[in-house]
Design an enzyme around this catalytic site. Sequence first.
Site, PDB file in Angstrom:
ATOM      1  CG  ASP A  11      11.933  33.954  91.826  1.00  9.37           C
ATOM      2  OD1 ASP A  11      11.594  35.144  92.417  1.00  9.37           O
ATOM      3  OD2 ASP A  11      12.738  33.161  92.751  1.00  9.37           O
ATOM      4  CG  ASN A  64       5.137  37.104  97.743  1.00 10.68           C
ATOM      5  OD1 ASN A  64       4.677  36.434  96.688  1.00 10.68           O
ATOM      6  ND2 ASN A  64       6.571  37.092  98.076  1.00 10.68           N
TER       7      ASN A  64
END
Length: 259
Positions: free
Chosen positions: A36, A84
């Site tokens: 991340d 996503n």
Amino acid sequence: MSLLAKVFSHKKKHLVGHHLVLNELKIPKHLAIIMDGNGRWAKKRHMPRVAGHKQGMETVKTVTKLASSAGVSVLTLYAFSTENWSRPKDEVSFLMKLPVTFFDTFVPELIEQNVRVETIGDINALPEATKKAVYDAKEQTSQNTGMVLNFALNYGGQKEIVDAAAVLAKKVQEGEMAVEDINPAAFAAELTTGFLGDLADPDLIIRTSGEERLSNFLPYQAAYSEFYFTPVLWPDFDQEQLELALESFTKRDRRFGKV
Ligand SMILES: Cc1cc(N2CCCCCC2)n2ncc(-c3ccc(F)cc3)c2n1
């Protein structure tokens, strides 16, 4: 000399339980990473988000080599989640090109490191070029016997659990198995990590960029995993950061639910 460098300089190895210990650094058999902070890394530098993803891919190469050299057996990287797809089209399009770029530039090193590429997630739903790059890399490294580099690609943990339940229900419905035969081993075998056998469950899950949640990543397999959260953004994650994570893991007293 950094601790990890010391680990690599003279490898005094011994085993504690099923874990390799290199110069007092306990090495997880299965290391998983939620990578991340790529967008934030780019924003801090007034660059487009995709610049962070591109730099993040370079970090994947660095950490792959470090983990392989340290004796990690399985490295699972959360590259693209089922959620996503809701990102802007141009960002998704760029992300779908990264596996192609990765293998165009890194397959020789993977082969040199004896690393085998595997994936979890619905690869068939990916663009043709992405799918081909992944299948070619899996084929080219299939005979390697070293670390498994396992990309979670178009992966979602809750869908994985529901799909496994559906497979078992169908087997019972068709008389292939009895309900009484449904046990943890039979269930785990139907998960996308089933091919990893006893190595399916991550010993250590690292998440970068300061977020402290699992985000639908290996929810069944992570039941007894150790977690290491760091504010460091993924593109900045390097040998020193990996060493800090492994030092923390080394100090953990894992109970697996027992006292
Ligand atoms: C979608 C995506 C995004 C992606 N990022 C770079 C790392 C940070 C996370 C987001 C962006 N990386 N990095 C490597 C891959 C990859 C995936 C499968 C494969 F077989 C080979 C390489 C990748 N895939």
